[in-house]
Design a protein around this motif. Sequence first.
Motif, PDB file in Angstrom:
ATOM      1  N   VAL A   1      30.972  46.446  54.836  1.00 18.74           N
ATOM      2  CA  VAL A   1      32.119  46.066  53.644  1.00 18.74           C
ATOM      3  C   VAL A   1      31.096  45.698  52.986  1.00 18.74           C
ATOM      4  O   VAL A   1      30.316  44.526  53.162  1.00 18.74           O
ATOM      5  CB  VAL A   1      33.149  45.398  54.068  1.00 18.74           C
ATOM      6  CG1 VAL A   1      33.942  44.864  52.942  1.00 18.74           C
ATOM      7  CG2 VAL A   1      34.315  46.115  55.139  1.00 18.74           C
ATOM      8  N   LEU A   2      31.412  45.947  51.568  1.00 21.56           N
ATOM      9  CA  LEU A   2      30.605  45.112  50.519  1.00 21.56           C
ATOM     10  C   LEU A   2      31.645  44.134  49.833  1.00 21.56           C
ATOM     11  O   LEU A   2      32.555  44.515  49.335  1.00 21.56           O
ATOM     12  CB  LEU A   2      30.082  46.007  49.423  1.00 21.56           C
ATOM     13  CG  LEU A   2      29.446  45.342  48.301  1.00 21.56           C
ATOM     14  CD1 LEU A   2      28.036  44.861  48.525  1.00 21.56           C
ATOM     15  CD2 LEU A   2      29.256  46.196  46.984  1.00 21.56           C
ATOM     16  N   LEU A   3      31.324  42.852  49.658  1.00 25.60           N
ATOM     17  CA  LEU A   3      32.116  41.865  49.203  1.00 25.60           C
ATOM     18  C   LEU A   3      31.329  41.391  47.949  1.00 25.60           C
ATOM     19  O   LEU A   3      30.158  41.044  47.801  1.00 25.60           O
ATOM     20  CB  LEU A   3      32.482  40.418  49.967  1.00 25.60           C
ATOM     21  CG  LEU A   3      33.167  40.942  51.368  1.00 25.60           C
ATOM     22  CD1 LEU A   3      33.480  39.678  52.000  1.00 25.60           C
ATOM     23  CD2 LEU A   3      34.400  41.411  51.016  1.00 25.60           C
ATOM     24  N   ASP A   4      32.190  41.481  46.806  1.00 25.29           N
ATOM     25  CA  ASP A   4      31.417  40.945  45.414  1.00 25.29           C
ATOM     26  C   ASP A   4      32.499  39.909  44.845  1.00 25.29           C
ATOM     27  O   ASP A   4      33.555  39.705  44.469  1.00 25.29           O
ATOM     28  CB  ASP A   4      31.878  42.344  44.489  1.00 25.29           C
ATOM     29  CG  ASP A   4      31.342  41.691  42.864  1.00 25.29           C
ATOM     30  OD1 ASP A   4      30.421  40.886  42.810  1.00 25.29           O
ATOM     31  OD2 ASP A   4      32.249  42.173  42.010  1.00 25.29           O
ATOM     32  N   PRO A   5      31.842  38.652  45.107  1.00 24.49           N
ATOM     33  CA  PRO A   5      32.351  37.370  44.529  1.00 24.49           C
ATOM     34  C   PRO A   5      32.268  37.480  43.173  1.00 24.49           C
ATOM     35  O   PRO A   5      31.048  37.268  42.307  1.00 24.49           O
ATOM     36  CB  PRO A   5      31.356  36.170  45.068  1.00 24.49           C
ATOM     37  CG  PRO A   5      30.445  37.066  46.310  1.00 24.49           C
ATOM     38  CD  PRO A   5      30.491  38.259  45.837  1.00 24.49           C
ATOM     39  N   GLY A   6      33.398  37.533  42.465  1.00 24.45           N
ATOM     40  CA  GLY A   6      33.282  37.931  40.954  1.00 24.45           C
ATOM     41  C   GLY A   6      32.612  36.900  40.091  1.00 24.45           C
ATOM     42  O   GLY A   6      32.629  35.779  40.719  1.00 24.45           O
ATOM     43  N   HIS A   7      31.988  37.515  39.019  1.00 22.40           N
ATOM     44  CA  HIS A   7      31.168  36.554  38.248  1.00 22.40           C
ATOM     45  C   HIS A   7      30.016  35.803  38.630  1.00 22.40           C
ATOM     46  O   HIS A   7      29.558  36.478  39.609  1.00 22.40           O
ATOM     47  CB  HIS A   7      32.150  35.501  37.495  1.00 22.40           C
ATOM     48  CG  HIS A   7      33.245  36.176  36.843  1.00 22.40           C
ATOM     49  ND1 HIS A   7      33.162  36.564  35.651  1.00 22.40           N
ATOM     50  CD2 HIS A   7      34.469  36.372  37.037  1.00 22.40           C
ATOM     51  CE1 HIS A   7      34.289  36.948  34.978  1.00 22.40           C
ATOM     52  NE2 HIS A   7      35.293  37.001  36.217  1.00 22.40           N
ATOM     53  N   ALA A   8      29.747  34.751  38.016  1.00 24.61           N
ATOM     54  CA  ALA A   8      28.427  34.343  38.440  1.00 24.61           C
ATOM     55  C   ALA A   8      28.315  32.720  37.989  1.00 24.61           C
ATOM     56  O   ALA A   8      29.065  32.315  37.438  1.00 24.61           O
ATOM     57  CB  ALA A   8      27.179  35.119  37.711  1.00 24.61           C
TER      58      ALA A   8
ATOM     59  N   ASN B   1      43.000  24.429  34.383  1.00 31.48           N
ATOM     60  CA  ASN B   1      43.208  23.624  33.406  1.00 31.48           C
ATOM     61  C   ASN B   1      42.428  22.253  33.883  1.00 31.48           C
ATOM     62  O   ASN B   1      42.125  21.364  33.088  1.00 31.48           O
ATOM     63  CB  ASN B   1      44.622  23.292  33.091  1.00 31.48           C
ATOM     64  CG  ASN B   1      45.331  24.315  32.512  1.00 31.48           C
ATOM     65  OD1 ASN B   1      44.443  25.171  31.824  1.00 31.48           O
ATOM     66  ND2 ASN B   1      46.464  24.508  32.639  1.00 31.48           N
ATOM     67  N   ALA B   2      42.440  21.954  35.296  1.00 31.37           N
ATOM     68  CA  ALA B   2      41.504  20.963  35.639  1.00 31.37           C
ATOM     69  C   ALA B   2      40.046  21.224  35.784  1.00 31.37           C
ATOM     70  O   ALA B   2      39.192  20.109  36.170  1.00 31.37           O
ATOM     71  CB  ALA B   2      41.923  20.565  37.082  1.00 31.37           C
ATOM     72  N   GLY B   3      39.636  22.362  35.350  1.00 27.80           N
ATOM     73  CA  GLY B   3      38.269  22.675  35.375  1.00 27.80           C
ATOM     74  C   GLY B   3      37.655  23.447  36.700  1.00 27.80           C
ATOM     75  O   GLY B   3      36.308  23.590  36.603  1.00 27.80           O
ATOM     76  N   TYR B   4      38.278  23.634  37.428  1.00 27.56           N
ATOM     77  CA  TYR B   4      37.948  24.321  38.854  1.00 27.56           C
ATOM     78  C   TYR B   4      37.573  26.022  38.476  1.00 27.56           C
ATOM     79  O   TYR B   4      38.290  26.625  37.927  1.00 27.56           O
ATOM     80  CB  TYR B   4      38.821  24.318  39.703  1.00 27.56           C
ATOM     81  CG  TYR B   4      38.454  25.067  41.168  1.00 27.56           C
ATOM     82  CD1 TYR B   4      37.157  24.748  41.731  1.00 27.56           C
ATOM     83  CD2 TYR B   4      39.272  26.114  41.808  1.00 27.56           C
ATOM     84  CE1 TYR B   4      36.864  25.432  42.906  1.00 27.56           C
ATOM     85  CE2 TYR B   4      38.676  26.618  43.218  1.00 27.56           C
ATOM     86  CZ  TYR B   4      37.442  26.134  43.626  1.00 27.56           C
ATOM     87  OH  TYR B   4      37.094  27.123  44.628  1.00 27.56           O
ATOM     88  N   ALA B   5      36.061  26.202  38.395  1.00 22.72           N
ATOM     89  CA  ALA B   5      35.432  27.513  38.076  1.00 22.72           C
ATOM     90  C   ALA B   5      36.130  28.758  38.755  1.00 22.72           C
ATOM     91  O   ALA B   5      35.979  28.634  39.883  1.00 22.72           O
ATOM     92  CB  ALA B   5      34.287  27.377  37.741  1.00 22.72           C
ATOM     93  N   GLU B   6      36.281  29.840  38.014  1.00 17.76           N
ATOM     94  CA  GLU B   6      36.609  30.973  38.907  1.00 17.76           C
ATOM     95  C   GLU B   6      35.291  31.546  39.740  1.00 17.76           C
ATOM     96  O   GLU B   6      35.445  31.815  40.954  1.00 17.76           O
ATOM     97  CB  GLU B   6      36.972  32.156  38.008  1.00 17.76           C
ATOM     98  CG  GLU B   6      37.264  33.512  38.514  1.00 17.76           C
ATOM     99  CD  GLU B   6      37.450  34.693  37.633  1.00 17.76           C
ATOM    100  OE1 GLU B   6      37.692  35.898  38.076  1.00 17.76           O
ATOM    101  OE2 GLU B   6      37.156  34.441  36.267  1.00 17.76           O
ATOM    102  N   HIS B   7      34.109  31.342  39.249  1.00 12.06           N
ATOM    103  CA  HIS B   7      32.767  32.001  40.000  1.00 12.06           C
ATOM    104  C   HIS B   7      32.945  30.943  41.310  1.00 12.06           C
ATOM    105  O   HIS B   7      32.564  31.557  42.287  1.00 12.06           O
ATOM    106  CB  HIS B   7      31.655  31.490  39.093  1.00 12.06           C
ATOM    107  CG  HIS B   7      31.305  30.074  38.856  1.00 12.06           C
ATOM    108  ND1 HIS B   7      30.455  29.516  39.549  1.00 12.06           N
ATOM    109  CD2 HIS B   7      31.643  29.522  37.728  1.00 12.06           C
ATOM    110  CE1 HIS B   7      30.348  28.131  39.089  1.00 12.06           C
ATOM    111  NE2 HIS B   7      30.870  28.159  37.946  1.00 12.06           N
TER     112      HIS B   7
END
Length: 266
Positions: free
Chosen positions: A59-66, A94-100
């Motif tokens: 399985v290839l997992l891609d943690p989105g973004h960087a 809104n509290a600043g927790y990043a998607e990456h």
Amino acid sequence: MHTSSRILIGPVVVGAALLAAGLSAALGTGASAGGSGAPVLTTASAPPQPPAATAPRTVLLDPGHAGRTDATGTLVPDGRGGEKACNTTGTETNAGYAEHAFTFDVAQRVAARLRADGVVVVLTRADDSGTGPCVDERGRAGEAAGADAVVSIHGDGAPADGHGFHVAFSDPPLNPAQEGPAHALAVAVRDAMRGGGFVDSTYLGHDGLSPRNDLAGLNLATRPSVLVECANMRNAADAAVMSTPEGRESYAAAITTGIQAFLARA
């Protein structure tokens, strides 16, 4: 007495004849009707072999973004004749927790669960500090890894009144892997997310599924590939779950269950 002797001798003679015939057949030396007695070659049956070991699934997992946005302005193919930016850090709560940071954490948790189940796991990025790889590289990474399934993990940045998850797949399909298997993977992950207590998106897609033609990572894939938008990071309720380790473990558990269900049927 004489009659009695015949009764006793008869079975012995017959038994000896049967025994000789049995040994002759077993040894492959039975005499022909002409009495040649030439040995007859026989082929012994091969002993039963144990079933071949099943190769582990990949399985290839891609943690989105960087961890950092590519600042060079690099544009890469989107798989349908257009171009996309190499990569960004994504959105944030809104509290600043990043998607990456969210995607990398969830991907690590999914990887640990799959590896414990004997699955070979490959990730598109090994840390949360770099700028890459670009989205086109991620789209091709499944083929390079020989992956049975590819799952890209994301968090969305939609208007704050929208909430829930959706699973995207490339549509219209560009190759056989996208045509059927990718949709089956999307359904398996969708069902597992529902089973994990998460609700379908209220703002995008239908029934938790989102056919897309604008995502390079899906368009360039030649292995069954989906992208999971776990929740809307701009929605307060969704963000509250995504920002906790317990919440991220719940997302990881659901995604893992979906992948395992797909692999079991593939």
